[in-house]
Motif scaffolding. Sequence first.
Motif, mmCIF file in Angstrom:
data_model
loop_
_atom_site.group_PDB
_atom_site.id
_atom_site.type_symbol
_atom_site.label_atom_id
_atom_site.label_comp_id
_atom_site.label_asym_id
_atom_site.label_seq_id
_atom_site.Cartn_x
_atom_site.Cartn_y
_atom_site.Cartn_z
ATOM 1 N N TYR A 93 5.431 14.914 33.615
ATOM 2 C CA TYR A 93 4.911 15.910 32.678
ATOM 3 C C TYR A 93 3.386 15.817 32.570
ATOM 4 O O TYR A 93 2.801 16.271 31.582
ATOM 5 C CB TYR A 93 5.517 15.693 31.289
ATOM 6 N N THR A 94 2.760 15.203 33.556
ATOM 7 C CA THR A 94 1.316 14.999 33.484
ATOM 8 C C THR A 94 0.573 16.305 33.214
ATOM 9 O O THR A 94 0.813 17.304 33.885
ATOM 10 C CB THR A 94 0.808 14.405 34.813
ATOM 11 N N CYS A 95 -0.326 16.275 32.275
ATOM 12 C CA CYS A 95 -1.124 17.463 31.945
ATOM 13 C C CYS A 95 -1.949 17.883 33.163
ATOM 14 O O CYS A 95 -2.694 17.081 33.721
ATOM 15 C CB CYS A 95 -2.034 17.162 30.763
ATOM 16 N N GLY A 100 -3.766 14.093 33.000
ATOM 17 C CA GLY A 100 -3.099 13.050 32.220
ATOM 18 C C GLY A 100 -4.021 12.075 31.509
ATOM 19 O O GLY A 100 -3.548 11.152 30.846
ATOM 20 N N ILE B 103 0.156 14.434 28.076
ATOM 21 C CA ILE B 103 1.395 15.191 28.308
ATOM 22 C C ILE B 103 1.371 16.396 27.379
ATOM 23 O O ILE B 103 1.261 16.221 26.167
ATOM 24 C CB ILE B 103 2.625 14.312 27.990
ATOM 25 N N PRO B 104 1.436 17.610 27.930
ATOM 26 C CA PRO B 104 1.393 18.785 27.044
ATOM 27 C C PRO B 104 2.756 19.038 26.400
ATOM 28 O O PRO B 104 3.774 18.946 27.079
ATOM 29 C CB PRO B 104 1.031 19.921 27.998
ATOM 30 N N ALA B 107 5.419 21.240 28.048
ATOM 31 C CA ALA B 107 5.945 20.909 29.381
ATOM 32 C C ALA B 107 7.431 21.257 29.462
ATOM 33 O O ALA B 107 7.959 21.550 30.532
ATOM 34 C CB ALA B 107 5.718 19.438 29.698
ATOM 35 N N ASN B 108 8.112 21.216 28.328
ATOM 36 C CA ASN B 108 9.481 21.730 28.271
ATOM 37 C C ASN B 108 9.546 22.702 27.091
ATOM 38 O O ASN B 108 9.745 22.292 25.943
ATOM 39 C CB ASN B 108 10.488 20.589 28.117
ATOM 40 N N TRP B 111 12.690 22.742 24.747
ATOM 41 C CA TRP B 111 12.769 21.680 23.745
ATOM 42 C C TRP B 111 11.874 22.004 22.549
ATOM 43 O O TRP B 111 12.249 21.787 21.403
ATOM 44 C CB TRP B 111 12.323 20.325 24.346
ATOM 45 N N LEU B 144 8.923 13.862 25.332
ATOM 46 C CA LEU B 144 8.472 14.002 26.726
ATOM 47 C C LEU B 144 7.930 12.677 27.256
ATOM 48 O O LEU B 144 8.155 12.310 28.417
ATOM 49 C CB LEU B 144 7.383 15.082 26.817
#
Lengths: 358, 358
Positions: A93-95, A100, B103-104, B107-108, B111, B144
């Motif tokens: 999920y790295t930005c 990240g 982690i943004p 990203a999901n 959720w 995440l």
Amino acid sequence: MAEVLKKIAERATEKTNIRLIPRNVERILAALQVTSDFWKVVDYSDLPVPAASEISKGLIEEGFVKVENDELFLTEKGLNLVKELNIPPYVDYTCQACEGRGIPFYANKEWYRTFVELAKDRPKAIQEYDQGSVTPETTVSRVLFLDSREDLRNRDILVMGAEDDLTGLAVALTGLPRRVLILDIDERAIDFDNRIFKELGIDNAEAIRFDLRNPFPEEWIGAFDVFITDPPETVKAFKAFIARGIASLKGEGSAGYFGLTLRDSSLNRWQKFQKALINDYGMVITDIVQDFNAYMNWEYHSETRAQKVAPVNKGPSDIWYRSAWYRIEAMPGFKGENIQIKDEVFRELYLDEEGSTT
Amino acid sequence: MAEVLKKIAERATEKTNIRLIPRNVERILAALQVTSDFWKVVDYSDLPVPAASEISKGLIEEGFVKVENDELFLTEKGLNLVKELNIPPYVDYTCQACEGRGIPFYANKEWYRTFVELAKDRPKAIQEYDQGSVTPETTVSRVLFLDSREDLRNRDILVMGAEDDLTGLAVALTGLPRRVLILDIDERAIDFDNRIFKELGIDNAEAIRFDLRNPFPEEWIGAFDVFITDPPETVKAFKAFIARGIASLKGEGSAGYFGLTLRDSSLNRWQKFQKALINDYGMVITDIVQDFNAYMNWEYHSETRAQKVAPVNKGPSDIWYRSAWYRIEAMPGFKGENIQIKDEVFRELYLDEEGSTT
């Protein structure tokens, strides 16, 4: 079925002398669900290369993984294992914006542009000095990170080694520190930096050829607000570099920065480092940002132990070597060390059971 | 002129019993160059509220800062000090995409949407239980983060307290863990979670009212892959919550997550916590991400010691309370504790010289 993970972990422990557990095998199996590139498997599993390698070989021996065209694939037996043990695939999920790091390298576009422009003629990384440079995005992000922690402007900054990364140069180019002293054993990096400082008229920064095995002269002890280094991951090297860095700090609130990887050392090793930092040196850890430092592939990769122990002959095709970025701060009673490191000890600085990329 | 920083730091140390140094005063002066809001000054300076408060009062006494309409401003004398000592303004390079977490939260998206939709009827934070909920973006980013470290899917997860954050709910909503057990003293949070689990037919998650002063029953010891908590920042509370969490872990490679703030504790305190984690409990720290957890303002703010000691009467108008996100991992020989915490000790869990927001 869970027993087989234990067996593979134990076999790999014996072969590598690195303590490995079933969870480490799980992480290799998680990675193999999304890539067939061994070097990405190392990246995703956060294991030292010899460990990832021996676990992969164990999986091959047991018929869970096969090698084809120098790539690793789960066999039907392997897919069944993953299904039965319910081992999830690796997720990332790295930005994308900041890669990240939490700080985007383009936060100061001018710094980035100037650095990239000047760095294009940098000397090549060479094996003799354990070099493998970080990406320009990493270097500039380090500078931004220092600035965001009030460790850049009007500070006296010591950069110890790893100047193939040009971190000292990037720090000095901002024009914001009070003083920048760059130490490196590589004459080429020193000359490169000093030429730029001269051309640009930067007179508060200086690069000096220095062998970090030697003690610092008295005038560097207690003289800096900040040190930056990127030591080899052996216990002796870590202690030598970091302890000397700490000895150079002015006082409480002074800070140290360094990269620490899981590609050349295990979490067991990390725990030893953390013990030394807190118990022996009186520091506190304020930040550990995983995968902050991304290293470009080095031309001598095929000559490294990493490539020799790998289960495939193919080298990396993309960035796979990363390290965490640590910030530590000096607390009351902190103390460093400034002792001579003997030659025979120095050889051990780079070579031990967990390291393999030098 | 540098002497005056030392004087103000010493005065604040005496008043607060928190060890403060000139660098801390510098950070307040850095913040005051970009904001007049005291709560943002606390945020930017990374100091416990009573410390930031006493330093501000010292600056006011010395004529470097004045209060106008409940806001803080550098006076001409203050501006001269900043200029003379060359104290740079606070800078912020936080990634806008991931809010600095790496982690943004989007990203999901599923959720995030599900969580926000369900959380809209959450119970309000109340002072009795030291509650102050994190933003929904924080909660989803925690999930995440766990997933990216292979601590979510097919894991047995224990969530200890702070369920006003609904972290346990968000973890369970993914449907990915093997089991989720949520413990909280607040009946409202428990009922809220269980009602949702029932409505959605989630049968591997359960919330139980539990007072974390009490020892865990035998069946929770060594039963979880992951624990998550957000303890008060006193040494006793930290030890009670974290040591019990560690006792609940299955084995090497099991992980713990928690928030730790610098708004209610100092780096001296952090150093004690880190010593306990590494020396007493046999853990290793794998991540410290500053400002990962952002807390919404709580309605009882005006009743807190923080507001009482503040140099202004105005409360916060924006997010100012943040904490770092720690991940720790169990190493060989790790051990927790599962002892009864006595009532008189419990009162001290929340109250000490550094804490003020409860």
